[in-house]
Design an enzyme around this catalytic site. Structure first.
Site, PDB file in Angstrom:
ATOM      1  NE  ARG A   1      41.341  34.084  37.708  1.00 41.64           N
ATOM      2  CZ  ARG A   1      42.484  34.661  37.999  1.00 41.64           C
ATOM      3  NH1 ARG A   1      43.587  34.395  37.332  1.00 41.64           N
ATOM      4  NH2 ARG A   1      42.556  35.551  38.993  1.00 41.64           N
TER       5      ARG A   1
ATOM      6  CG  ASP B   1      35.737  39.371  40.520  1.00 36.84           C
ATOM      7  OD1 ASP B   1      36.276  40.445  40.878  1.00 36.84           O
ATOM      8  OD2 ASP B   1      36.192  38.253  40.841  1.00 36.84           O
TER       9      ASP B   1
ATOM     10  N   GLY C   1      51.173  33.545  43.776  1.00 36.09           N
ATOM     11  CA  GLY C   1      51.422  34.976  43.621  1.00 36.09           C
ATOM     12  C   GLY C   1      51.592  35.403  42.183  1.00 36.09           C
TER      13      GLY C   1
ATOM     14  N   GLY D   1      48.956  35.551  39.927  1.00 40.28           N
ATOM     15  CA  GLY D   1      47.691  35.995  39.336  1.00 40.28           C
ATOM     16  C   GLY D   1      46.988  34.875  38.582  1.00 40.28           C
TER      17      GLY D   1
ATOM     18  CB  SER E   1      43.335  31.714  40.472  1.00 43.61           C
ATOM     19  OG  SER E   1      42.376  32.064  41.395  1.00 43.61           O
ATOM     20  CB  SER E   2      48.081  29.242  43.455  1.00 40.88           C
ATOM     21  OG  SER E   2      48.328  30.383  44.241  1.00 40.88           O
TER      22      SER E   2
ATOM     23  CG  ASP F   1      40.132  34.041  40.941  1.00 46.18           C
ATOM     24  OD1 ASP F   1      39.821  34.590  39.867  1.00 46.18           O
ATOM     25  OD2 ASP F   1      40.928  34.534  41.747  1.00 46.18           O
TER      26      ASP F   1
ATOM     27  CE  LYS G   1      43.669  38.259  45.255  1.00 40.68           C
ATOM     28  NZ  LYS G   1      42.796  37.596  46.238  1.00 40.68           N
TER      29      LYS G   1
ATOM     30  CE1 TYR H   1      41.127  41.426  44.081  1.00 41.60           C
ATOM     31  CE2 TYR H   1      39.931  41.403  46.152  1.00 41.60           C
ATOM     32  CZ  TYR H   1      40.011  41.099  44.813  1.00 41.60           C
ATOM     33  OH  TYR H   1      38.955  40.482  44.183  1.00 41.60           O
TER      34      TYR H   1
HETATM   35  P1  NG1 Z   1      44.056  36.758  41.974  1.00 34.75           P
HETATM   36  O1  NG1 Z   1      44.745  37.164  40.769  1.00 34.75           O
HETATM   37  O2  NG1 Z   1      43.872  35.291  42.105  1.00 34.75           O
HETATM   38  O3  NG1 Z   1      44.655  37.328  43.192  1.00 34.75           O
HETATM   39  C1  NG1 Z   1      41.830  38.310  42.348  1.00 34.75           C
HETATM   40  C2  NG1 Z   1      40.453  37.875  42.849  1.00 34.75           C
HETATM   41  C3  NG1 Z   1      39.398  37.835  41.739  1.00 34.75           C
HETATM   42  C4  NG1 Z   1      39.431  39.113  40.906  1.00 34.75           C
HETATM   43  C5  NG1 Z   1      40.875  39.398  40.445  1.00 34.75           C
HETATM   44  C6  NG1 Z   1      41.000  40.700  39.696  1.00 34.75           C
HETATM   45  C7  NG1 Z   1      40.179  36.308  44.712  1.00 34.75           C
HETATM   46  C8  NG1 Z   1      40.214  34.905  45.135  1.00 34.75           C
HETATM   47  N1  NG1 Z   1      40.501  36.547  43.443  1.00 34.75           N
HETATM   48  O4  NG1 Z   1      42.515  37.296  41.743  1.00 34.75           O
HETATM   49  O5  NG1 Z   1      38.125  37.629  42.315  1.00 34.75           O
HETATM   50  O6  NG1 Z   1      38.877  40.191  41.602  1.00 34.75           O
HETATM   51  O7  NG1 Z   1      41.764  39.445  41.531  1.00 34.75           O
HETATM   52  O8  NG1 Z   1      40.222  40.705  38.543  1.00 34.75           O
HETATM   53  O9  NG1 Z   1      39.896  37.190  45.521  1.00 34.75           O
HETATM   54 MG    MG Z   2      44.268  34.391  44.354  1.00 38.24          MG
END
Ligand code: NG1
Ligand code: MG
Length: 502
Positions: free
Chosen positions: A39, A48, A143, A145, A147-148, A197, A245, A253
């Site tokens: 996404r 969120d 990595g 962002g 959402s893999s 995600d 992350k 995070y």
């Molecule tokens: P990504 O970008 O996939 O690391 C994460 C969190 C989301 C949200 C965003 C910031 C997971 C799976 N994904 O996304 O829930 O908090 O960062 O808006 O933890």
């Molecule tokens: Mg992720």
């Protein structure tokens, strides 16, 4: 205006190649292929997990898992088409033992599969799981962002559900339930994530972005862009700074999650709001409880107008409570616990489920970001919805309004939430100079991709400019497919599905 449709011509070839490779590996064809997309978040970053609504869109890049059910054993075999990822094989343990061990600290790719597999089996109390032969193919860059990780977890949940269908007879979970299970499952990987995600990957509908609410329950509403105006495109451009992350969570995070939880508790105390015995309370609950307590009346305002008014008021409250000299620029852990009326151990027990490391806790700036970012989400959605019926609206006006909100979001991520980085600053600034109406980081940040709102007819020159001014400069060796994959326009994709047939 519609959102541009860019057909990934190689998609069909990829599916049949996956089946061919599957047969080579396991000597039989798969029974089905599960698919879950990545996404791009259009707006609503790091809110969120504070309980607030977000507005992402599923992309065409996805995770596929081809599966053959093994009726003769419970063993799971998982390989990746990309052989840099080593295969996994295990025979599940009992339900009481959690089926499969996951070691988040090991940061191995197959953790995401194991998390989805385990989460689904636990939720549905599967006694003796059927064996699964699996082959995975992923195109969502890691990595970045995009959402893999959730595409993989959701796909594992989806694939496991389908493989255990005979056991689940008559009680197959709905897509909504699968989204909730996927959200819980991903926490096995060690991040204290929100839910954006997984909800987006599973529940997205074609040709639309998805407004996702989390509180009091998960609820999704498709958001459309008017087809009567010239088309709009969302261009994704990866900084190629990878931000894993799972690896950086303790200092990035998960630390942010804890800061927002601490801020919520302290605000609740100052506002005289009851804190549940579990201590669980996020910034959205604080808002709801406060306005209920003071008997707020919306008095003829639309829902969006009332929300915006409340969020502006919360901003004032944050100024009042956290804007003092001793708190504004950050507090120590000891000071945060003192403000929260808890011992350091009690605070840890209630709010810190995963390891974190930080000297300063920025209650003021994190809370300011969360409430202002939600305001922008409400405005973005409201602007899109009004545009659907406003016949006299000019594309230029609409694009500028939406782009302005995206730019403000980027500023806030940079200056209040500290989740940007030099490359993201450079690329978003360049995108605006190259003609984007708005540009911001997408996903957790600290690297990864940007998303830019661009008029569709200007996409080729926009992408050419980014290639010239950013990629040629910083990544001169990036060419061909790798470059095309770093910067591209993505149409909204539909959510997860399972395809049976050969
Ligand atoms: P990504 O970008 O996939 O690391 C994460 C969190 C989301 C949200 C965003 C910031 C997971 C799976 N994904 O996304 O829930 O908090 O960062 O808006 O933890
Ligand atoms: Mg992720």
């Amino acid at each position: 205006m519609s959102v541009s449709v860019v057909v990934i011509a190689s998609a069909r070839a990829r599916w049949s190649n996956l089946s061919i490779q599957f047969e080579k590996l396991y000597g039989r064809l798969p029974d089905f292929i599960a698919r879950s997309p990545g996404r791009v978040n259009l707006i609503g970053e790091h809110i969120d997990y504070a309980g607030f609504g977000v507005l992402p869109m599923a992309i065409e890049d996805d995770c596929l898992i081809a599966v053959a059910i093994d009726h003769s054993s419970s063993t799971v075999k998982l390989s990746n088409l990309n052989t840099k990822y080593p295969p996994l094989e295990f025979t599940p343990k009992t339900a009481q033992e959690g089926y499969v061990s996951i070691h988040p600290e090991a940061h191995i790719w197959s953790n995401y599969f194991s998390a989805g597999y385990r989460g689904l089996l636990e939720e549905l109390k599967v006694e003796v799981p059927k064996g699964m032969l699996c082959l995975m193919s992923g195109t969502v860059p890691t990595g970045a962002g995009l959402s893999s990780s959730s595409a993989f977890v959701c796909c594992a949940v989806n694939a496991t559900t389908k493989a255990q269908e005979s056991f689940l007879a008559g009680r197959m979970p709905s897509a909504h339930e699968l989204a909730v299970i996927s959200i819980r499952s991903e926490r096995y990987v060690g991040t204290m994530g929100g839910g954006m995600d997984q909800a987006c990957s599973i529940l997205s509908k074609p040709k639309s972005a998805l407004f996702i609410e989390f509180h009091p329950v998960l609820k999704v509403t498709p958001v459309f862009f008017p087809t009567t105006l010239p088309p709009i495109a969302f261009v994704i451009a990866d900084t190629l700074v990878t931000s894993d992350k799972a690896v950086t969570a303790p200092v990035r995070y998960n630390l942010r999650v804890v800061e927002t939880r601490g801020a919520a508790r302290i605000l609740a105390m100052r506002l005289g709001i009851d804190i549940p015995a579990s201590g669980k309370l996020h910034l959205k609950q604080v808002l709801d409880a406060h306005f209920q307590k003071i008997g707020y009346q919306a008095e003829g305002k639309t829902e969006a107008e009332a929300d915006i008014e409340k969020l502006a008021e919360m901003d004032h409250i944050v100024e009042r409570v956290f804007g003092t000299d001793d708190i504004r620029s950050g507090v120590s852990y000891a000071k945060m616990c003192e403000l929260a009326g808890l011992s350091e151990d009690e605070f840890r027990r209630l709010y810190i489920q995963q390891p974190i490391r930080g000297d300063q806790f920025h209650l003021y700036r994190r809370a300011k970001h969360v409430y202002s970012e939600e305001k922008r989400v409400v405005q973005f959605r409201d602007t899109c919805e009004k545009a659907m019926t406003n016949k006299g609206l000019q594309a230029e006006t609409l694009f500028s309004q939406l782009g302005g909100l995206m730019n403000a979001s980027q500023d806030s991520c940079h200056s209040l939430f500290d989740c940007s980085c030099d490359e993201l600053e450079e690329l978003t600034a360049l995108a605006r100079r190259a003609g984007a109406y708005g540009s911001r980081l997408t996903g957790a940040g600290w690297g990864g991709a940007t998303v830019s709102l661009v008029a569709e007819d200007r996409v080729p020159e926009f992408i050419a400019c980014l290639k010239r001014e950013f990629y040629a400069k910083h990544h001169p060796n990036l060419t061909g497919d790798a470059l095309e994959h770093a910067v591209f326009a993505s149409a909204p994709s539909s959510g997860a599905a399972t395809f049976v047939g050969r």
